[in-house]
Design an enzyme around this catalytic site. Structure first.
Site, PDB file in Angstrom:
ATOM      1  N   SER A  95      -6.833 -42.882 -40.025  1.00  0.00           N
ATOM      2  CA  SER A  95      -6.355 -42.270 -41.274  1.00  0.00           C
ATOM      3  C   SER A  95      -4.927 -42.673 -41.615  1.00  0.00           C
ATOM      4  O   SER A  95      -4.053 -42.770 -40.765  1.00  0.00           O
ATOM      5  CB  SER A  95      -6.426 -40.754 -41.176  1.00  0.00           C
ATOM      6  OG  SER A  95      -5.782 -40.192 -42.294  1.00  0.00           O
ATOM      7  N   HIS A 130     -11.670 -51.833 -47.335  1.00  0.00           N
ATOM      8  CA  HIS A 130     -11.959 -50.411 -47.243  1.00  0.00           C
ATOM      9  C   HIS A 130     -12.689 -49.868 -48.467  1.00  0.00           C
ATOM     10  O   HIS A 130     -13.529 -48.996 -48.366  1.00  0.00           O
ATOM     11  CB  HIS A 130     -10.616 -49.695 -47.075  1.00  0.00           C
ATOM     12  CG  HIS A 130     -10.713 -48.211 -47.058  1.00  0.00           C
ATOM     13  ND1 HIS A 130     -11.497 -47.550 -46.152  1.00  0.00           N
ATOM     14  CD2 HIS A 130     -10.133 -47.269 -47.817  1.00  0.00           C
ATOM     15  CE1 HIS A 130     -11.384 -46.251 -46.366  1.00  0.00           C
ATOM     16  NE2 HIS A 130     -10.593 -46.054 -47.381  1.00  0.00           N
ATOM     17  N   ARG A 164      -0.554 -48.895 -49.850  1.00  0.00           N
ATOM     18  CA  ARG A 164      -1.473 -49.609 -48.969  1.00  0.00           C
ATOM     19  C   ARG A 164      -1.355 -51.120 -49.071  1.00  0.00           C
ATOM     20  O   ARG A 164      -1.353 -51.828 -48.065  1.00  0.00           O
ATOM     21  CB  ARG A 164      -2.910 -49.206 -49.327  1.00  0.00           C
ATOM     22  CG  ARG A 164      -3.212 -47.786 -48.962  1.00  0.00           C
ATOM     23  CD  ARG A 164      -4.589 -47.368 -49.422  1.00  0.00           C
ATOM     24  NE  ARG A 164      -4.905 -46.047 -48.873  1.00  0.00           N
ATOM     25  CZ  ARG A 164      -6.063 -45.416 -49.053  1.00  0.00           C
ATOM     26  NH1 ARG A 164      -7.000 -45.980 -49.773  1.00  0.00           N
ATOM     27  NH2 ARG A 164      -6.272 -44.238 -48.519  1.00  0.00           N
ATOM     28  N   GLU A 168     -18.343 -45.091 -56.639  1.00  0.00           N
ATOM     29  CA  GLU A 168     -17.752 -46.394 -56.333  1.00  0.00           C
ATOM     30  C   GLU A 168     -18.541 -47.538 -56.953  1.00  0.00           C
ATOM     31  O   GLU A 168     -18.032 -48.645 -57.122  1.00  0.00           O
ATOM     32  CB  GLU A 168     -17.654 -46.576 -54.809  1.00  0.00           C
ATOM     33  CG  GLU A 168     -16.755 -47.748 -54.392  1.00  0.00           C
ATOM     34  CD  GLU A 168     -16.670 -47.944 -52.875  1.00  0.00           C
ATOM     35  OE1 GLU A 168     -17.133 -47.063 -52.126  1.00  0.00           O
ATOM     36  OE2 GLU A 168     -16.146 -48.978 -52.444  1.00  0.00           O
ATOM     37  N   LEU A 226     -13.133 -39.552 -53.274  1.00  0.00           N
ATOM     38  CA  LEU A 226     -14.008 -38.377 -53.253  1.00  0.00           C
ATOM     39  C   LEU A 226     -13.929 -37.673 -54.604  1.00  0.00           C
ATOM     40  O   LEU A 226     -14.931 -37.207 -55.146  1.00  0.00           O
ATOM     41  CB  LEU A 226     -13.589 -37.434 -52.120  1.00  0.00           C
ATOM     42  CG  LEU A 226     -13.543 -38.053 -50.712  1.00  0.00           C
ATOM     43  CD1 LEU A 226     -13.103 -37.018 -49.685  1.00  0.00           C
ATOM     44  CD2 LEU A 226     -14.896 -38.619 -50.333  1.00  0.00           C
ATOM     45  N   LEU A 266     -21.744 -38.822 -52.467  1.00  0.00           N
ATOM     46  CA  LEU A 266     -21.113 -37.773 -53.267  1.00  0.00           C
ATOM     47  C   LEU A 266     -21.505 -37.866 -54.729  1.00  0.00           C
ATOM     48  O   LEU A 266     -21.882 -36.861 -55.346  1.00  0.00           O
ATOM     49  CB  LEU A 266     -19.595 -37.847 -53.128  1.00  0.00           C
ATOM     50  CG  LEU A 266     -19.035 -37.350 -51.800  1.00  0.00           C
ATOM     51  CD1 LEU A 266     -17.526 -37.478 -51.796  1.00  0.00           C
ATOM     52  CD2 LEU A 266     -19.442 -35.905 -51.548  1.00  0.00           C
TER      53      LEU A 266
END
Lengths: 655, 260
Positions: A301, A418, A347, A442, A458, A60
């Site tokens: 997800s 992740h 998380r 990233e 994103l 991206l």
């Protein structure tokens, strides 16, 4: 190979290191970016074609940057080691992309997205960067929609939003369970349009193996053609790295098999500081490891936690099937410990609690390495059809991988690595400490602080590529008008090419006994054990002994067969794993020096009575950026102090 | 091995080996004991580990995300692109789909448009050439209007999405007796051509992409093997949509209509 960080790390002392000028403009936070856009220098449209820009990586961030720079008229060379730019790991993002559009009229705003991101990052990010990210988030949605990205829509034909990862507003745009793929296809198509227009020269199956620096400024890269093995120099006025994160240092992660730190690490070795390597994010809902041969982990997800209830048996080593365990003998531990947020705690909190119950011996599944994510109550409440409509593709994927039917028995989940918040240090212009060398997406140390919010990866990748870098790079290039790029027959290039060639032959000549994967897997075990979900001093010191020992064995005993002039996947991996070894050591050092818990970095010594992360804002409200001092020499730890003028620091609580 | 709950089965692997594009190639045969919990590619990982230990070069094969979304992987398994399981890319195929004693033939995707690079890896770059020929909407960064300015009827949006789900793996080409790329190309044309944003370039896009496709690939004779092999189950309807649009693009008086 000798240790590079086992001696005491040198430190640049308190206060922001003179080496780290963040170039954050003065002025009001809300207008800083607008004002700065006006104050930056411009490159005349006719002069842009006089500048060569290299973009490495076509995910991206890379594809959006290369396409946008090409549209502006720069001469762009884009590189990907994949066979096609469309394959980058951005493609695997499932959940969505945040933007402060406030279409649902539920009180969202740029300031709220900014605030949530700073808070979610546990107050370890730069306010000015985060505010800019929130500002341009709305433009990303417009751009992607115009490209034909098929975001979810309601029956009136307008865009739909959902709440994600515990956010109090619905600001997440999504495209079924494949938001990443759809956004990447949008950026990839924009890139291919520029390839057709001749503004972007595309080099696929080309892996960057060195950054070339002359007189302190980045002037190009060296790549290896993965099919022919040919090593080639490429020269440019600026180099942009968009090469992703380093989660695969753990061997097992949700990253794609080829994700690696090599481009960033080799830039680091050429003078780009590496910031906050210990900030790694664990995702709580992944499918547990099933066997020794496991090659990667698969994410389920986060949205599943909206309807699934997480539990383990009360009893230790309870081997009964889930259905045979009565309600009275189940421990819904998140609902019990965090009544307000329950299964929707952030998380890191969900992950650590899963580790705790598994370490206690209450894990489920054949290897007792998971917790249940149970949809029985949701199915009873809403019906099978409603649950299938929401999660059908995820349930199918789970069944393909595990052979178990989640409509009939609970899923088993466990946390996995992740995302990595650390990365190359960049200033407000996204430039690294090497002038002319940029890092986006990233690959940089990013706007996420110590912890990234769901659906923000994103957003950041595309913000950097579409709406930040194309402005800031011009300010830098404007001053170089008339200067030619360094020719590729300059000694700096011929030396770099020779170095890369030597490296390939070195791997092939070791002829040891064990495969590259063997060493990668063993390294991953150490990193997961000591620099994983929870770290402590003793473990980190152990890692700092075990990693160099294993690295020496790797360099002495790895077996790489075949030749350097064909497709040779073991050879490719050897260089990547060598870089992971060096990074792993720096991660341990960084984690050891950061005597606090924040976001994804949890030091067992620093927790509240309730077991929550305890920050030390007096000592550690700073970015740690590491400077390479050569192989065998300790790296220097530099600080960039973070000041919070618009957000009050507070302790997170989810009770 | 086998500490999970899967059983261990023994299979005979016949794997295609080819040193380079010009090499004749051959099948190597290996006996492999493998847990049914392993994925198909993890079985190849294990084979490679054993080959490397024995001093033989590992089998080259491509994969990346191993979640069925990046489209990097793909081999012929017993003659079928991506193997026996419907709607499943090679990386998502697990060994529980096989039985003890099975013989498994593993070959690269076979198509003139996809030359073999080495062993099981092929060159699928012609798919990028097709996209380059018009698989985009021409909107420069910054030129977009507000995303909600143009409502898209939900049925159109949903159908465009069904086409956009294509992962570009090339299984459709490998499965086709003619090595045709109609399903891939029509998925892109359908995705963009069904959306209001894609109308301005609809006819020129279709013409250009179809004609580029024909430079590299065979012709479609409606076998439907492509859709059968497609891990995303892209519908043949998109090929009909593309063919209709191609006809229209050809017969339109585009100069008078101001569309070219």
């Amino acid at each position: 190979m000798t240790d590079m960080t086992t001696s005491t790390a040198a430190s640049s002392g308190r206060g922001t290191s003179p080496a780290l000028d963040g170039r954050v403009p003065d002025g009001d936070l809300a207008t800083k970016w607008e004002d700065h856009k006006f104050s930056m220098k411009l490159v005349n449209p006719n002069n842009k074609r006089r500048f060569d820009v290299i973009v490495v990586g076509t995910g991206l961030a890379g594809a959006s940057a290369a396409a946008s720079l090409g549209e502006l008229g720069y001469r762009v060379k884009a590189f990907t080691f994949h066979d096609s730019p469309r394959r980058a790991h951005s493609i695997a993002a499932q959940g969505g992309i945040n933007a402060a559009k406030n279409y649902p009229n539920d009180g969202d705003s740029v300031h709220r997205l900014f605030y949530d991101t700073v808070k979610g990052g546990d107050y370890r990010s730069r306010e000015a960067n985060v505010h800019r990210l929130a500002e341009v988030s709305v433009n990303i949605i417009d751009q992607a929609t115009a490209q034909g990205v098929p975001f979810a829509r309601d029956y009136g034909g307008l865009l739909d939003n959902r709440s994600f990862g515990g956010a109090q507003v619905s600001r997440t745009f999504y495209a079924r369970g494949q938001t990443g793929q759809q956004l990447l296809i949008g950026a990839y198509s924009a890139l291919m349009r520029q390839v057709a227009a001749g503004t972007v020269e595309l080099h696929s199956r080309s892996e960057m193996l060195d950054v070339v620096v002359k007189d302190g400024r980045a002037c190009g890269i060296v790549t290896r053609d993965l099919l022919s093995g040919e090593v080639t120099p490429h020269s440019a006025h600026a180099v942009v790295l968009a090469t992703g994160g380093y989660g695969n240092v753990y061997f097992l992660s949700t990253n794609a098999m080829m994700c690696n730190v090599t481009a960033a690490w080799r830039a680091h070795r050429k003078g780009a500081f590496f910031a906050n390597p210990c900030y790694t994010q664990i995702h709580p809902t992944c499918i547990p490891v099933s066997d020794d041969f496991q090659s990667k982990l698969t994410l389920m997800s986060e949205s599943l936690r909206n309807d699934g209830r997480i539990w383990v048996p009360d009893a230790f080593d309870d081997a009964r099937a889930a259905a045979d365990i009565p309600e009275s003998e189940r421990d819904y531990y998140l609902e019990r410990k965090y009544p307000a947020f329950g299964n929707l705690v952030p998380r890191d909190v969900a992950s650590r609690n899963a580790k705790t119950v598994c370490d206690e011996g209450r894990g489920v599944g054949p290897l007792k390495n998971g917790v249940f994510l149970d949809f029985a109550a949701a199915i009873a409440r809403d019906g099978v059809d409603a649950i299938a409509a929401k999660y059908g593709n995820l349930f199918d994927m789970y069944q393909r991988i595990t052979g178990e039917n989640p409509y009939e028995q609970p899923m088993r989940i466990y946390p996995a690595i992740h995302y990595t918040m650390g990365g190359l240090w960049v200033d407000y212009h996204l430039m690294t400490t090497v002038p002319g060398l940029y890092a986006v997406g990233e690959a940089n140390f990013s706007d996420h602080g110590a912890n990234r919010l769901g659906a923000s990866a994103l957003m950041q990748g595309l913000a950097d590529g579409y709406f930040v870098l194309p402005y800031t790079i011009g300010d830098d290039l404007a001053g170089m008008l008339g200067e030619q790029a360094v020719p590729t027959d300059d000694p700096v290039f011929t030396e770099a090419v020779a170095g890369v060639n030597d490296e390939q032959h070195r791997w092939l000549s070791i002829n040891g006994t064990k495969s590259v994967d063997h060493y990668h897997r063993e390294l991953g075990r150490i990193v997961w054990e000591y620099i994983g979900m929870e770290r402590d001093k003793a473990g980190l010191e152990k890692a700092l002994t075990e990693i160099p020992a294993l690295r020496e064995e790797f360099h002495a005993n790895v077996r790489v067969l075949g030749s350097a002039d064909t497709l040779n996947q073991s050879l490719e991996k050897a260089g990547r794993v060598a870089d992971f070894f060096e990074l792993a050591e720096l991660m341990a050092r960084d984690a050891l020096e950061r005597e606090e818990s924040c976001g994804g970095h949890f030091r067992a010594e620093h927790q509240t009575e309730d077991g929550e992360a305890q920050r030390d804002d007096d000592e550690f409200a700073h970015v740690a950026a590491w400077e390479w001092n050569g192989t065998g020499t300790a790296q220097t730890r530099h600080r960039e102090e973070l000041s919070f003028e618009n957000v009050a620091l507070s302790q997170r609580s989810y009770k | 091995m086998g500490s999970g709950h899967g059983e261990t089965i023994n299979v005979t692997l016949k794997v295609w080996r080819q040193d380079g594009p010009g090499d004749a190639g051959r099948f190597d045969v290996h006996q492999q004991a493998i847990s049914t919990d392993a994925s198909f590619l993890e079985m190849l990982d294990q084979l490679n580990e054993q080959l490397n230990d024995a001093g033989a070069e590992p089998v080259a094969f491509e994969s990346d995300c191993r979640e069925g979304i990046c489209g990097t992987c793909g081999v012929m398994i017993n003659g079928r692109a991506h193997g026996p399981q419907k709607a499943t890319a090679t990386c998502q195929l697990h060994m529980r789909e096989f039985r003890d004693g099975d013989e498994i033939v593993v070959e690269p995707f076979r198509a003139a448009g996809f030359p073999v690079v080495r062993d099981l890896a092929v060159d699928r770059s012609p798919l990028d050439r097709i996209v380059e020929a018009g698989g985009y909407i021409s909107v420069n960064t910054g030129a977009a209007s507000d995303a909600n300015l143009t409502p898209v009827p939900k049925p159109a949006a949903d159908m465009a999405f069904d086409a956009a789900a294509c992962i570009g793996c090339g299984a459709c080409v490998a499965a086709c007796p003619n090595s045709a790329a109609q399903l891939f190309t029509s998925a892109k044309i359908g995705h963009l051509g069904l959306l209001p944003q894609g109308q301005a370039e609809r006819w020129s896009r279709t013409e250009s992409m179809v004609e580029t496709m024909e430079e590299f690939f065979g012709s479609c004779t409606n076998h439907g093997e492509c859709s059968e092999a497609c891990p995303k189950e892209i519908s043949l309807d998109f090929i009909a949509f593309m063919n209709r649009d191609y006809m229209k693009a050809k017969v339109k008086n585009r100069a008078l209509a101001g569309q070219r």
